[in-house]
Design a protein around this motif. Sequence first.
Motif, PDB file in Angstrom:
ATOM      1  N   HIS A   1       0.777  -1.236   0.000  1.00  0.00           N
ATOM      2  CA  HIS A   1       0.000   0.000   0.000  1.00  0.00           C
ATOM      3  C   HIS A   1       0.812   1.292   0.000  1.00  0.00           C
ATOM      4  O   HIS A   1       0.264   2.358  -0.273  1.00  0.00           O
ATOM      5  CB  HIS A   1      -0.947   0.030   1.203  1.00  0.00           C
ATOM      6  CG  HIS A   1      -1.924  -1.088   1.216  1.00  0.00           C
ATOM      7  ND1 HIS A   1      -2.995  -1.151   0.354  1.00  0.00           N
ATOM      8  CD2 HIS A   1      -1.985  -2.218   1.966  1.00  0.00           C
ATOM      9  CE1 HIS A   1      -3.689  -2.257   0.585  1.00  0.00           C
ATOM     10  NE2 HIS A   1      -3.086  -2.921   1.553  1.00  0.00           N
ATOM     11  N   VAL A   2       2.093   1.195   0.353  1.00  0.00           N
ATOM     12  CA  VAL A   2       2.873   2.421   0.483  1.00  0.00           C
ATOM     13  C   VAL A   2       4.076   2.428  -0.460  1.00  0.00           C
ATOM     14  O   VAL A   2       4.147   3.251  -1.358  1.00  0.00           O
ATOM     15  CB  VAL A   2       3.325   2.645   1.951  1.00  0.00           C
ATOM     16  CG1 VAL A   2       4.129   3.938   2.065  1.00  0.00           C
ATOM     17  CG2 VAL A   2       2.121   2.693   2.896  1.00  0.00           C
ATOM     18  N   SER A   3       5.040   1.537  -0.233  1.00  0.00           N
ATOM     19  CA  SER A   3       6.271   1.595  -1.024  1.00  0.00           C
ATOM     20  C   SER A   3       7.015   0.268  -1.008  1.00  0.00           C
ATOM     21  O   SER A   3       7.126  -0.371   0.028  1.00  0.00           O
ATOM     22  CB  SER A   3       7.195   2.682  -0.454  1.00  0.00           C
ATOM     23  OG  SER A   3       8.458   2.645  -1.082  1.00  0.00           O
ATOM     24  N   ASN A   4       7.567  -0.090  -2.158  1.00  0.00           N
ATOM     25  CA  ASN A   4       8.479  -1.231  -2.255  1.00  0.00           C
ATOM     26  C   ASN A   4       9.922  -0.793  -2.050  1.00  0.00           C
ATOM     27  O   ASN A   4      10.810  -1.627  -1.937  1.00  0.00           O
ATOM     28  CB  ASN A   4       8.367  -1.898  -3.632  1.00  0.00           C
ATOM     29  CG  ASN A   4       7.148  -2.775  -3.733  1.00  0.00           C
ATOM     30  OD1 ASN A   4       6.801  -3.479  -2.794  1.00  0.00           O
ATOM     31  ND2 ASN A   4       6.499  -2.732  -4.883  1.00  0.00           N
ATOM     32  N   GLN A   5      10.161   0.512  -2.045  1.00  0.00           N
ATOM     33  CA  GLN A   5      11.524   1.043  -2.041  1.00  0.00           C
ATOM     34  C   GLN A   5      11.928   1.680  -0.723  1.00  0.00           C
ATOM     35  O   GLN A   5      13.069   1.554  -0.291  1.00  0.00           O
ATOM     36  CB  GLN A   5      11.669   2.105  -3.140  1.00  0.00           C
ATOM     37  CG  GLN A   5      11.237   1.627  -4.505  1.00  0.00           C
ATOM     38  CD  GLN A   5      11.267   2.749  -5.505  1.00  0.00           C
ATOM     39  OE1 GLN A   5      12.217   2.839  -6.268  1.00  0.00           O
ATOM     40  NE2 GLN A   5      10.264   3.604  -5.508  1.00  0.00           N
ATOM     41  N   SER A   6      11.007   2.392  -0.092  1.00  0.00           N
ATOM     42  CA  SER A   6      11.327   3.209   1.076  1.00  0.00           C
ATOM     43  C   SER A   6      10.789   2.564   2.344  1.00  0.00           C
ATOM     44  O   SER A   6       9.697   2.005   2.345  1.00  0.00           O
ATOM     45  CB  SER A   6      10.714   4.598   0.921  1.00  0.00           C
ATOM     46  OG  SER A   6      11.074   5.142  -0.330  1.00  0.00           O
ATOM     47  N   SER A   7      11.546   2.681   3.425  1.00  0.00           N
ATOM     48  CA  SER A   7      11.108   2.065   4.677  1.00  0.00           C
ATOM     49  C   SER A   7      10.366   3.017   5.593  1.00  0.00           C
ATOM     50  O   SER A   7       9.782   2.603   6.588  1.00  0.00           O
ATOM     51  CB  SER A   7      12.304   1.467   5.421  1.00  0.00           C
ATOM     52  OG  SER A   7      13.233   2.490   5.740  1.00  0.00           O
ATOM     53  N   ASP A   8      10.376   4.315   5.267  1.00  0.00           N
ATOM     54  CA  ASP A   8       9.604   5.279   6.049  1.00  0.00           C
ATOM     55  C   ASP A   8       9.234   6.466   5.167  1.00  0.00           C
ATOM     56  O   ASP A   8       9.755   6.628   4.069  1.00  0.00           O
ATOM     57  CB  ASP A   8      10.349   5.722   7.316  1.00  0.00           C
ATOM     58  CG  ASP A   8      11.659   6.423   7.033  1.00  0.00           C
ATOM     59  OD1 ASP A   8      11.660   7.418   6.291  1.00  0.00           O
ATOM     60  OD2 ASP A   8      12.693   5.964   7.542  1.00  0.00           O
ATOM     61  N   ALA A   9       8.347   7.286   5.674  1.00  0.00           N
ATOM     62  CA  ALA A   9       7.793   8.376   4.872  1.00  0.00           C
ATOM     63  C   ALA A   9       8.802   9.483   4.576  1.00  0.00           C
ATOM     64  O   ALA A   9       8.609  10.253   3.639  1.00  0.00           O
ATOM     65  CB  ALA A   9       6.567   8.957   5.573  1.00  0.00           C
ATOM     66  N   ASP A  10       9.861   9.555   5.347  1.00  0.00           N
ATOM     67  CA  ASP A  10      10.871  10.588   5.096  1.00  0.00           C
ATOM     68  C   ASP A  10      11.762  10.270   3.907  1.00  0.00           C
ATOM     69  O   ASP A  10      12.545  11.117   3.472  1.00  0.00           O
ATOM     70  CB  ASP A  10      11.755  10.785   6.331  1.00  0.00           C
ATOM     71  CG  ASP A  10      11.037  11.498   7.458  1.00  0.00           C
ATOM     72  OD1 ASP A  10      10.060  12.224   7.184  1.00  0.00           O
ATOM     73  OD2 ASP A  10      11.458  11.320   8.614  1.00  0.00           O
ATOM     74  N   HIS A  11      11.650   9.056   3.378  1.00  0.00           N
ATOM     75  CA  HIS A  11      12.560   8.641   2.316  1.00  0.00           C
ATOM     76  C   HIS A  11      11.856   8.103   1.075  1.00  0.00           C
ATOM     77  O   HIS A  11      12.369   7.212   0.404  1.00  0.00           O
ATOM     78  CB  HIS A  11      13.550   7.592   2.860  1.00  0.00           C
ATOM     79  CG  HIS A  11      14.398   8.123   3.953  1.00  0.00           C
ATOM     80  ND1 HIS A  11      14.110   7.929   5.285  1.00  0.00           N
ATOM     81  CD2 HIS A  11      15.509   8.896   3.917  1.00  0.00           C
ATOM     82  CE1 HIS A  11      15.026   8.527   6.018  1.00  0.00           C
ATOM     83  NE2 HIS A  11      15.884   9.132   5.212  1.00  0.00           N
ATOM     84  N   PHE A  12      10.673   8.647   0.765  1.00  0.00           N
ATOM     85  CA  PHE A  12      10.019   8.234  -0.463  1.00  0.00           C
ATOM     86  C   PHE A  12      10.912   8.573  -1.654  1.00  0.00           C
ATOM     87  O   PHE A  12      11.614   9.576  -1.648  1.00  0.00           O
ATOM     88  CB  PHE A  12       8.652   8.912  -0.630  1.00  0.00           C
ATOM     89  CG  PHE A  12       7.611   8.386   0.308  1.00  0.00           C
ATOM     90  CD1 PHE A  12       7.434   7.023   0.493  1.00  0.00           C
ATOM     91  CD2 PHE A  12       6.780   9.248   1.001  1.00  0.00           C
ATOM     92  CE1 PHE A  12       6.464   6.533   1.352  1.00  0.00           C
ATOM     93  CE2 PHE A  12       5.808   8.772   1.865  1.00  0.00           C
ATOM     94  CZ  PHE A  12       5.653   7.410   2.036  1.00  0.00           C
ATOM     95  N   GLU A  13      10.852   7.712  -2.659  1.00  0.00           N
ATOM     96  CA  GLU A  13      11.683   7.882  -3.838  1.00  0.00           C
ATOM     97  C   GLU A  13      10.822   7.953  -5.083  1.00  0.00           C
ATOM     98  O   GLU A  13       9.649   7.568  -5.061  1.00  0.00           O
ATOM     99  CB  GLU A  13      12.641   6.692  -3.966  1.00  0.00           C
ATOM    100  CG  GLU A  13      13.602   6.549  -2.813  1.00  0.00           C
ATOM    101  CD  GLU A  13      14.483   5.314  -2.937  1.00  0.00           C
ATOM    102  OE1 GLU A  13      14.568   4.750  -4.058  1.00  0.00           O
ATOM    103  OE2 GLU A  13      15.068   4.917  -1.927  1.00  0.00           O
ATOM    104  N   LYS A  14      11.426   8.398  -6.160  1.00  0.00           N
ATOM    105  CA  LYS A  14      10.739   8.405  -7.449  1.00  0.00           C
ATOM    106  C   LYS A  14      10.255   6.980  -7.715  1.00  0.00           C
ATOM    107  O   LYS A  14      10.991   6.021  -7.536  1.00  0.00           O
ATOM    108  CB  LYS A  14      11.693   8.871  -8.547  1.00  0.00           C
ATOM    109  CG  LYS A  14      11.006   9.157  -9.836  1.00  0.00           C
ATOM    110  CD  LYS A  14      11.957   9.798 -10.826  1.00  0.00           C
ATOM    111  CE  LYS A  14      11.162  10.142 -12.069  1.00  0.00           C
ATOM    112  NZ  LYS A  14      11.927  10.910 -13.023  1.00  0.00           N
ATOM    113  N   GLY A  15       9.016   6.858  -8.100  1.00  0.00           N
ATOM    114  CA  GLY A  15       8.403   5.543  -8.282  1.00  0.00           C
ATOM    115  C   GLY A  15       7.432   5.201  -7.166  1.00  0.00           C
ATOM    116  O   GLY A  15       6.545   4.380  -7.343  1.00  0.00           O
ATOM    117  N   ASP A  16       7.586   5.819  -6.001  1.00  0.00           N
ATOM    118  CA  ASP A  16       6.612   5.676  -4.913  1.00  0.00           C
ATOM    119  C   ASP A  16       5.449   6.622  -5.209  1.00  0.00           C
ATOM    120  O   ASP A  16       5.676   7.793  -5.543  1.00  0.00           O
ATOM    121  CB  ASP A  16       7.221   6.073  -3.558  1.00  0.00           C
ATOM    122  CG  ASP A  16       8.275   5.104  -3.059  1.00  0.00           C
ATOM    123  OD1 ASP A  16       8.188   3.909  -3.399  1.00  0.00           O
ATOM    124  OD2 ASP A  16       9.173   5.551  -2.319  1.00  0.00           O
TER     125      ASP A  16
END
Length: 157
Positions: free
Chosen positions: A45-60
């Motif tokens: 539901h959130v991200s396959n790449q980032s482990s927390d909201a401070d580190h969202f990446e392109k593609g999230d």
Amino acid sequence: MNYIEFDSYVRKWIFTHASMPVSEADLVQIKPFTQARSAQLWCEHVSNQSSDADHFEKGDWAFDKKIWSDSIDWQKAWDSDEPELPAELLADVKWEDNTTIFFCYEKYNIIETKWGVFKRNWKNFLFFDDGPLLLGRKQKQTIWFQSNGTFQVATRP
């Protein structure tokens, strides 16, 4: 097993602290997930790449700044003696009290509860305000609580 015992939950004290007690009826509805189940939900539901909201990446999906509403203050309501969520949040999110929600501190720390339980005890949940996301099961709206005392709302794809 999807849940850990509440008594084993590392942050149990934020719900049982004498200064902000949560009722027994609500405590039994606050269900921390195991790290494995939390990670699965986060990836789905959130991200396959980032482990927390401070580190969202392109593609999230959450990386796209254009999908988020303007920032709205929640800190003043949290600091006040009034128990209600900020009116602006309630105006933006019109879920039924029995809507299942996932309160996501980060990839390995997610709690399942009901929207009504969250509304009554939101100050406890936000005791740790390091960017948690709130998702509703079968809902597209997401709330991102920022550590600067504001929140934003977005619609997930």
